[in-house]
Scaffold this motif. Sequence first.
Motif, PDB file in Angstrom:
ATOM      1  N   GLY A  61       0.845  -1.184   0.000  1.00 41.76           N
ATOM      2  CA  GLY A  61       0.000   0.000   0.000  1.00 41.76           C
ATOM      3  C   GLY A  61       0.879   1.232   0.000  1.00 41.76           C
ATOM      4  O   GLY A  61       2.011   1.185   0.473  1.00 41.76           O
ATOM      5  N   MET A  62       0.341   2.311  -0.578  1.00 44.95           N
ATOM      6  CA  MET A  62       1.185   3.496  -0.650  1.00 44.95           C
ATOM      7  C   MET A  62       0.373   4.738  -0.328  1.00 44.95           C
ATOM      8  O   MET A  62      -0.752   4.898  -0.795  1.00 44.95           O
ATOM      9  CB  MET A  62       1.780   3.617  -2.053  1.00 44.95           C
ATOM     10  N   VAL A  63       0.963   5.590   0.488  1.00 43.72           N
ATOM     11  CA  VAL A  63       0.370   6.902   0.736  1.00 43.72           C
ATOM     12  C   VAL A  63       1.201   7.909  -0.038  1.00 43.72           C
ATOM     13  O   VAL A  63       2.380   8.118   0.260  1.00 43.72           O
ATOM     14  CB  VAL A  63       0.352   7.238   2.236  1.00 43.72           C
ATOM     15  N   HIS A  64       0.567   8.484  -1.074  1.00 47.22           N
ATOM     16  CA  HIS A  64       1.324   9.353  -1.974  1.00 47.22           C
ATOM     17  C   HIS A  64       1.520  10.726  -1.368  1.00 47.22           C
ATOM     18  O   HIS A  64       0.758  11.164  -0.521  1.00 47.22           O
ATOM     19  CB  HIS A  64       0.598   9.492  -3.316  1.00 47.22           C
ATOM     20  N   GLN A  65       2.550  11.382  -1.872  1.00 52.16           N
ATOM     21  CA  GLN A  65       2.836  12.733  -1.402  1.00 52.16           C
ATOM     22  C   GLN A  65       1.653  13.642  -1.700  1.00 52.16           C
ATOM     23  O   GLN A  65       1.187  14.382  -0.859  1.00 52.16           O
ATOM     24  CB  GLN A  65       4.088  13.213  -2.126  1.00 52.16           C
ATOM     25  N   HIS A  66       1.182  13.597  -2.959  1.00 54.50           N
ATOM     26  CA  HIS A  66      -0.074  14.273  -3.282  1.00 54.50           C
ATOM     27  C   HIS A  66      -1.164  13.246  -3.071  1.00 54.50           C
ATOM     28  O   HIS A  66      -1.187  12.220  -3.728  1.00 54.50           O
ATOM     29  CB  HIS A  66      -0.067  14.742  -4.738  1.00 54.50           C
ATOM     30  N   PHE A  67      -2.067  13.531  -2.165  1.00 50.24           N
ATOM     31  CA  PHE A  67      -3.056  12.539  -1.804  1.00 50.24           C
ATOM     32  C   PHE A  67      -3.864  12.103  -3.019  1.00 50.24           C
ATOM     33  O   PHE A  67      -4.290  12.909  -3.822  1.00 50.24           O
ATOM     34  CB  PHE A  67      -4.008  13.100  -0.748  1.00 50.24           C
ATOM     35  N   GLN A  68      -4.056  10.805  -3.099  1.00 47.61           N
ATOM     36  CA  GLN A  68      -4.853  10.265  -4.196  1.00 47.61           C
ATOM     37  C   GLN A  68      -6.271  10.021  -3.696  1.00 47.61           C
ATOM     38  O   GLN A  68      -6.745   8.900  -3.628  1.00 47.61           O
ATOM     39  CB  GLN A  68      -4.208   8.987  -4.730  1.00 47.61           C
ATOM     40  N   LEU A  69      -6.915  11.113  -3.326  1.00 47.33           N
ATOM     41  CA  LEU A  69      -8.284  11.016  -2.825  1.00 47.33           C
ATOM     42  C   LEU A  69      -9.186  11.846  -3.731  1.00 47.33           C
ATOM     43  O   LEU A  69      -8.778  12.898  -4.219  1.00 47.33           O
ATOM     44  CB  LEU A  69      -8.369  11.561  -1.405  1.00 47.33           C
ATOM     45  N   VAL A  70     -10.392  11.355  -3.946  1.00 46.40           N
ATOM     46  CA  VAL A  70     -11.343  12.120  -4.750  1.00 46.40           C
ATOM     47  C   VAL A  70     -12.050  13.096  -3.813  1.00 46.40           C
ATOM     48  O   VAL A  70     -12.771  12.677  -2.907  1.00 46.40           O
ATOM     49  CB  VAL A  70     -12.365  11.192  -5.425  1.00 46.40           C
ATOM     50  N   PRO A  71     -11.825  14.386  -4.016  1.00 48.85           N
ATOM     51  CA  PRO A  71     -12.282  15.360  -3.023  1.00 48.85           C
ATOM     52  C   PRO A  71     -13.787  15.346  -2.790  1.00 48.85           C
ATOM     53  O   PRO A  71     -14.228  15.565  -1.667  1.00 48.85           O
ATOM     54  CB  PRO A  71     -11.857  16.704  -3.615  1.00 48.85           C
ATOM     55  N   VAL A  72     -14.578  15.101  -3.844  1.00 46.79           N
ATOM     56  CA  VAL A  72     -16.026  15.228  -3.686  1.00 46.79           C
ATOM     57  C   VAL A  72     -16.677  13.971  -3.120  1.00 46.79           C
ATOM     58  O   VAL A  72     -17.870  13.945  -2.909  1.00 46.79           O
ATOM     59  CB  VAL A  72     -16.714  15.592  -5.023  1.00 46.79           C
TER      60      VAL A  72
ATOM     61  N   HIS B  93     -10.819  12.304 -10.533  1.00 49.20           N
ATOM     62  CA  HIS B  93      -9.432  12.265 -10.093  1.00 49.20           C
ATOM     63  C   HIS B  93      -8.818  10.970 -10.617  1.00 49.20           C
ATOM     64  O   HIS B  93      -8.686   9.992  -9.876  1.00 49.20           O
ATOM     65  CB  HIS B  93      -9.418  12.290  -8.553  1.00 49.20           C
ATOM     66  N   PRO B  94      -8.476  10.970 -11.904  1.00 45.93           N
ATOM     67  CA  PRO B  94      -8.053   9.715 -12.521  1.00 45.93           C
ATOM     68  C   PRO B  94      -6.854   9.070 -11.841  1.00 45.93           C
ATOM     69  O   PRO B  94      -6.788   7.848 -11.755  1.00 45.93           O
ATOM     70  CB  PRO B  94      -7.738  10.101 -13.973  1.00 45.93           C
TER      71      PRO B  94
ATOM     72  N   ALA C 165      -7.903   6.993  -8.981  1.00 49.19           N
ATOM     73  CA  ALA C 165      -8.457   5.725  -9.417  1.00 49.19           C
ATOM     74  C   ALA C 165      -7.350   4.787  -9.871  1.00 49.19           C
ATOM     75  O   ALA C 165      -7.344   3.597  -9.540  1.00 49.19           O
ATOM     76  CB  ALA C 165      -9.454   5.956 -10.551  1.00 49.19           C
ATOM     77  N   ASP C 166      -6.408   5.331 -10.589  1.00 51.53           N
ATOM     78  CA  ASP C 166      -5.316   4.535 -11.127  1.00 51.53           C
ATOM     79  C   ASP C 166      -4.526   3.877 -10.000  1.00 51.53           C
ATOM     80  O   ASP C 166      -4.191   2.698 -10.060  1.00 51.53           O
ATOM     81  CB  ASP C 166      -4.403   5.440 -11.966  1.00 51.53           C
ATOM     82  N   THR C 167      -4.253   4.656  -8.954  1.00 50.11           N
ATOM     83  CA  THR C 167      -3.395   4.123  -7.896  1.00 50.11           C
ATOM     84  C   THR C 167      -4.087   3.052  -7.065  1.00 50.11           C
ATOM     85  O   THR C 167      -3.426   2.376  -6.295  1.00 50.11           O
ATOM     86  CB  THR C 167      -2.916   5.239  -6.952  1.00 50.11           C
ATOM     87  N   VAL C 168      -5.403   2.904  -7.181  1.00 52.48           N
ATOM     88  CA  VAL C 168      -6.015   1.762  -6.515  1.00 52.48           C
ATOM     89  C   VAL C 168      -6.368   0.674  -7.517  1.00 52.48           C
ATOM     90  O   VAL C 168      -7.164  -0.207  -7.243  1.00 52.48           O
ATOM     91  CB  VAL C 168      -7.266   2.143  -5.701  1.00 52.48           C
ATOM     92  N   GLY C 169      -5.757   0.763  -8.685  1.00 54.48           N
ATOM     93  CA  GLY C 169      -5.868  -0.332  -9.628  1.00 54.48           C
ATOM     94  C   GLY C 169      -7.046  -0.246 -10.579  1.00 54.48           C
ATOM     95  O   GLY C 169      -7.370  -1.220 -11.237  1.00 54.48           O
ATOM     96  N   VAL C 170      -7.706   0.908 -10.637  1.00 48.40           N
ATOM     97  CA  VAL C 170      -8.782   1.058 -11.620  1.00 48.40           C
ATOM     98  C   VAL C 170      -8.145   1.462 -12.944  1.00 48.40           C
ATOM     99  O   VAL C 170      -7.370   2.424 -12.998  1.00 48.40           O
ATOM    100  CB  VAL C 170      -9.793   2.132 -11.176  1.00 48.40           C
ATOM    101  N   ASN C 171      -8.454   0.731 -13.986  1.00 51.40           N
ATOM    102  CA  ASN C 171      -7.859   1.012 -15.286  1.00 51.40           C
ATOM    103  C   ASN C 171      -8.579   2.196 -15.938  1.00 51.40           C
ATOM    104  O   ASN C 171      -9.673   2.064 -16.487  1.00 51.40           O
ATOM    105  CB  ASN C 171      -7.962  -0.227 -16.173  1.00 51.40           C
ATOM    106  N   VAL C 172      -7.945   3.356 -15.837  1.00 54.77           N
ATOM    107  CA  VAL C 172      -8.591   4.599 -16.272  1.00 54.77           C
ATOM    108  C   VAL C 172      -8.965   4.540 -17.749  1.00 54.77           C
ATOM    109  O   VAL C 172     -10.086   4.845 -18.141  1.00 54.77           O
ATOM    110  CB  VAL C 172      -7.669   5.796 -15.992  1.00 54.77           C
ATOM    111  N   SER C 173      -8.021   4.104 -18.572  1.00 53.85           N
ATOM    112  CA  SER C 173      -8.291   4.077 -20.011  1.00 53.85           C
ATOM    113  C   SER C 173      -9.455   3.148 -20.342  1.00 53.85           C
ATOM    114  O   SER C 173     -10.331   3.486 -21.133  1.00 53.85           O
ATOM    115  CB  SER C 173      -7.059   3.607 -20.782  1.00 53.85           C
ATOM    116  N   LEU C 174      -9.439   1.996 -19.706  1.00 53.95           N
ATOM    117  CA  LEU C 174     -10.476   1.020 -19.992  1.00 53.95           C
ATOM    118  C   LEU C 174     -11.855   1.564 -19.611  1.00 53.95           C
ATOM    119  O   LEU C 174     -12.824   1.430 -20.361  1.00 53.95           O
ATOM    120  CB  LEU C 174     -10.186  -0.275 -19.223  1.00 53.95           C
ATOM    121  N   TYR C 175     -11.919   2.198 -18.446  1.00 53.28           N
ATOM    122  CA  TYR C 175     -13.189   2.785 -18.033  1.00 53.28           C
ATOM    123  C   TYR C 175     -13.630   3.873 -19.007  1.00 53.28           C
ATOM    124  O   TYR C 175     -14.799   3.995 -19.351  1.00 53.28           O
ATOM    125  CB  TYR C 175     -13.096   3.335 -16.601  1.00 53.28           C
ATOM    126  N   ARG C 176     -12.674   4.664 -19.441  1.00 50.53           N
ATOM    127  CA  ARG C 176     -13.050   5.731 -20.369  1.00 50.53           C
ATOM    128  C   ARG C 176     -13.512   5.140 -21.698  1.00 50.53           C
ATOM    129  O   ARG C 176     -14.528   5.565 -22.245  1.00 50.53           O
ATOM    130  CB  ARG C 176     -11.878   6.689 -20.566  1.00 50.53           C
TER     131      ARG C 176
END
Lengths: 516, 365, 334, 354
Positions: free
Chosen positions: A97-108, C205-206, C209-220
Amino acid sequence: MVSDRIDHDAAAGGTAELLLEARGITKRFPGVVANADVSLQLHRGEILALLGENGAGKSTLVKMLFGLYRPDEGEIRIKGEPVTLRSPKDAISRGIGMVHQHFQLVPVMTVAENVVLGAEPCRGRFIDQRRAAAEVRKLSERYGLAVDPAATVEDLPVGTQQRVEIIKALFRGAEILILDEPTAVLTPQETDELLQIMRELAARGVGIIFITHKLREVMAVADRVEVLRGGRVVGSAVPSRTDEAGLASMMVGRTVVLRVDKTPAQPGAVMLRVRALQVDDDRHQRAVRGLDLEVRAGEIVGVAGVQGNGQRELVEAICGMRPIRSGTVEVDGRDTTSMNAKAVNGLGVAHIPEDREKHGLVGSYTIADDLVLNRFDEEPFARHGLRDFTAIDKQAEQLVQRFDVRTPSIHTETNALSGGNKQKVIVARELSYDAKLVVAAQPTRGVDVGSIEFIHRQLVAERDRGAAVLVVSAELDEILGLSDRVAVMSEGRIVAMLPIEEADRDRIGLLMAGGA
Amino acid sequence: MRKTTGALAGLLALSMFAAACGGDDADTGSGSAETTAAGGATETTAAAMERGFQGDCASEEVFCIGLVTDVGKVDDKSFNQSAWEGAMQAAQELDGFADYIETVDSKDYETNIQSFIDKKADVVLTVGFALGEATTAAAKANPDTHFIGVDAFQGEVVPNLTGLVFNEDKAGFMAGALAGLLTETNVVGAVLGTDKVPPVVAFGKGWENGAKHTNPEVKAITTYHPGGLDVAFLDPTWGGQTAKQALDNNADVIFGAGGKTGNGALIEVAKKDGAYCVGVDTDQWETVPEAHPCLVTSAMKLIDDGVVELAAQVKDGSIEGGNYFGKVGLAPFHDFDSKLPADVKTEIEQIIADVDSGKLPTGVN
Amino acid sequence: MGIVNALRRLSPDSRNTLVAVLTGLVAAYIAYGIWDFKATAVLGFMVRYSTPLALAAMCGILCERSGVVNIGIEGQMLVGAFVAFFGATWAGIVFGVVAGVVVGALLGAFLAVCAVSWRINQIIAGTVINILAAGVTSFFYRQGRTMKGSMPTWEIPLLKDIPLLGKVFFQNQPLTYLTFAIVIVLQVMLFRTPWGLRTRAVGEHPSAADTVGVNVSLYRYGNVAAGGALAGLAGALLSVEATGTFERGMTSGRGFLALAIMIMGRWRPSLAWAAALFFGLLNGLVNQLNFERVIDVPPQFIGMLPDVLTIVVLATFAGRVRAPAASGQPYTKE
Amino acid sequence: MNRQRVQSALLPVVAVLVAFLIGAIVVLADGKSPVRAAEAVIKGSMANRAAIGATLEKATPLILTGLAVIVGMKAGLFNIGAQGQLLLGSIMSAYVGYRLTVLPTVVHLPLALLAGVAFGAVPAFVVGVLKAYRGVHEVIATIMMNTILVNLTDWLAGGPWMQPDQAISKTPPIQASAEIPKVADLPVGFFLAVVMAFVVWFLLSRTTLGFELGTVGANRDAAHYAGMSVKGITVLAMTLSGALAGLGGAIETQGVVGRFEPGFNRGLGFDGITIALLAKVSPRAAIPAALLIGALRASSTQLQSIAQVAPEIVDVILAVALLLVAAPMIIRWALRLRNASGVEGVNLNTGWGS
């Protein structure tokens, strides 16, 4: 040079299971070798610090471990088994698992939605919202990570967002947790909490790779340290057997200048006077709440504080970018409260903005254009509404030379420059016109060490020329190194103003957190 | 990823399911729309007649007719097509040739007319009131070529320009009169192209007056397409949807007048049992076969006959400038011939005769 | 009491929806009480008019929710209508509709190739589709063909007997019902299923999604193609169901109107449907006012009424609508 | 560097050639002769002075609507409303053109043009204000505005401003004093449009205003930081865009149609989008792009007359050309050109922004 190679197994206690191993990893990008023959090992329950300056290759390395990049050479083994990580999905499925420097969270989206994204618990074909929330609650209780699963991420403070990231990784069954510069955005107290959490996780058998360039944190939490420089592992150490200075010189490759060379300040007249200032943030919440501040000519005032305590709004209000709800701002005796950015700038206020990509530069412009971004309509760069490209180019050539911007040409797109060089473009622009007041927000964020020193020297030079300098930074070291006086900001107010002699880390940390 | 694919498949499956059911129903449903021969009428003519000037039009003997459409196509199932069919028939009968140019941009009217003048056409036929001005100018500049302007009323007489015009109000009146006799709900509806085109308005007003003439109780509900000229005649979807609204207002005879918009209305009415629809311009039995179940007649202006007649006059030199009033009338009742009560037929025949002779005024200016 | 509690548990969004729906129903039945069949006629028009628009707006929502701007809906619809009609003349309406959907999906896939793989500006790609569609359908159009069979009207047992609503909603044609279903299914899928969560993440926030293994291109790819399929279906609805014929340019700007509806509906299927119904209602009222001759206003003014109202509504109430954050942005892995 | 520049200049040319080739294949598939079609295009667009005049005449409004779209795109705005703006400009210039009767040409002609410019700008200004101050997206606003303006102009031309003795909707013809003359068959309006292309180019690339516009378009936040008024520039760019479209309408009225008549200006605004994209949002490149489309559109008569090819073939060719210009990698791949450095193509904001 401190300790040479030490026996890993001995450090980790010998018996712990080997979770992850990298052997001879090499990664090349066009023109650069980002990692060369890097090897490392991580055991169950171990906290491994990757120490290095910006650009040392730490991020590239962990991106390979997380499947975002593929190594050109070398091998990654998980629990002894060689693996090829094609994507983050591969990495996640293998317990990374990785916690990125820029958070990979969807804000909404909500905390729960962010946590389960990509691994949703389902009832039938639908997401089981209750179970998602329950899982989040369970994890947050087990590891002491307080978050509300129903909260929308964009409403949460940074520290909490980071916890969401950790929960996200744990939810996916991470046994190996990579934390990329996790403390950059935290208060000292939040940092301490995070370190506590890390120890807790390690105690429960998680292996943690912890990227940082802050020696104090390494000393506080790491079981072992690998030091990277120039894409190579230049040394390994066990914190308990070494000291900060030793690690520092290993990291930088030379003795580090911890303090910026400067003479005592010669404060003059008050250049900036802020009184009872009230400013709102983008979401119309009061961010600056009755703030008073004075900066004199010939001194550097550093504003210390945790991000999100109104620093950004303060800077933007002073520089005319944000409407002022009440209170006054005076620059050199002139009331600028209702002036716009242009007018304030015209009075001789230079502004190095916090977010260079967003505010400071137009990436698709040439360096020459970006160097006149906020003075494009002033002589000699323009006359009667017409731009004078001879003058613009001349200025660009001079500044590129004076500020050592590494670029093939002044007509290169700014986008093509490295972070440090982009920042130099901004600094060059803002320090090119003998300003009365220099407002520098996070002036060295994401900039390589060489550039940091350079920028610091320039700011001191401005002070010595007689300008008033206001530095806002999340890096306490930067504040302590540069400032003549330190203002501590918390919840929209200056809660303390200390002469540099009285400013010590612990006291400021406490004040930053809102303590007495 | 499996889940996306699943979702996609689901969507597709849903659509296929519904479509499949629609098919089943169609098989058992009304088979009246099986007639594909209707379009054949135009196709056979087209096949018999090769388009283009195949001879030396400059010579005395070779008779050439050039047609310039209004913005639109010669296969518009409407006045352009009607005029083109007339031109082809005339060419055939007079042993000449016919060709057309479809106008893409209104500003090309002159250019398109000129191209037939350059090709030495004997007759230049322009279709639509919008070309009136360009036609007049060309006629004045080219006294040796004869011009026929369909729908172009001539205020002043130009010797080599004949306006082929129609009293659309009369045709509308006749159709309306029939509608007044046929309606059982005493509501008749009209779905029209736009009020900015005089013939459309004339049709509509005549229709309303005709209906009131035979049935004072009748309520005429009329609406025009709310869009600009560029879509008003080209929106069959709106026409159909609006016709349905008129039906829901209890109208049981619907007049669809406005190019494709009107055609859409006809096709919609055809889906409703017991409702009548009335076409416009040509006998739409031929052009809109989908409307057969309801199409009792069409308010016609016989552009093709007029063109044939005028072309013949040009050939034999008897043609005069000014206006030539083409025939208007009702199209044959086709399948409804046997279904209409005899007294209705008698009465409508009388009205047609009276309107034609001018004895019965339409009440439209 | 149970109802009150249930109401309290609803999210503000659902509560507002519920209030709006109830208000609409009450207003509709009051109108029905006063004007009887005229209210039915107007509301019937509302549903017919809104259906292709809603379907096309669903296409827009699918695309934009996953981060691709589709300005080529108009063209996709037009080609869908063309293929569906000629398919129906050749091998029956089922074949026609399926062909229209498939070709729509292909055009969607083309947009996806442009946007995702070639990284062409998406507005350009959409414009290419629009121009090509207009040109090709017009060029290859031949008249004189009729469909084999026609779309039936299905009356839903029991439901059709509800006063007003029965006639308005439950005496329609198959693709109209299909549209209702698609709107509801899409609404549920977008906000309740893993697919929906991932799609929204890809559009917002593609990289998250990508970093949790969701294939962005495929979804698009998948969603833009599915969106194209919906646009093709909307086209098929116009030609095979609503009119039973194809005419050049018969979409008459509906694809663009659908974009406006999508935005008014804040990228939510249910709200977009409401917006489409609102447009339908306005246009139905326009017709009815014409029928009744209650006003002596030129049709041009009545014709622009929906547009003026939309602008006023947007300027007054909507404020800043928030598009999916990554809509229109090609995604590059770092 | 140099070679790359030659290649990128060559690409649109190759794109157009390939598009013609595909057009030829379509013509062939339709059972017609591509050779004759080519002959028709040449005859229709450039064989003689009249044909050249026709091409230039068609290109004139296209240059201006293209410029209108370009100005918007530079500021990050997608103006789909050039069509409506052009219509209003067109009818207003017609009104001034026929209504004022005693003015000398030197006053009347520019006055009528000015009316077109001003009233093209008005609806765009409204859209700009709605965008900047109320957050209404310009794409919706302009789509709505198009419908409103089509209806409004239809009503004006068929109502209060209709020529009294006419049966159909059109305004009276403009006075001779408002007419834009032709010099040797060549429309003067074209040269005005070309001048405008250079003016816009100069404005965008040489003036501080252009710099502000471009900055707002490229990075709003940076524009705000640099003290530019993002809202003001948004309104201004939109207004300017509408003014250009309005000028296009005025030139149509005063130089081609001679009055306002509904249906005479269809599609011009949408062609403007095509041109802006073909020209890669460069004002000067709008001239050749508009000439290309103008030539094809001017050939529609000859295409039918000589080759019996349906005029829709033009749209097919344009779509292919646009695609190839937007996706240069296709041609690169086809021609086996290496050196595909970075993503090239048109650079403009795609997102709905907010």
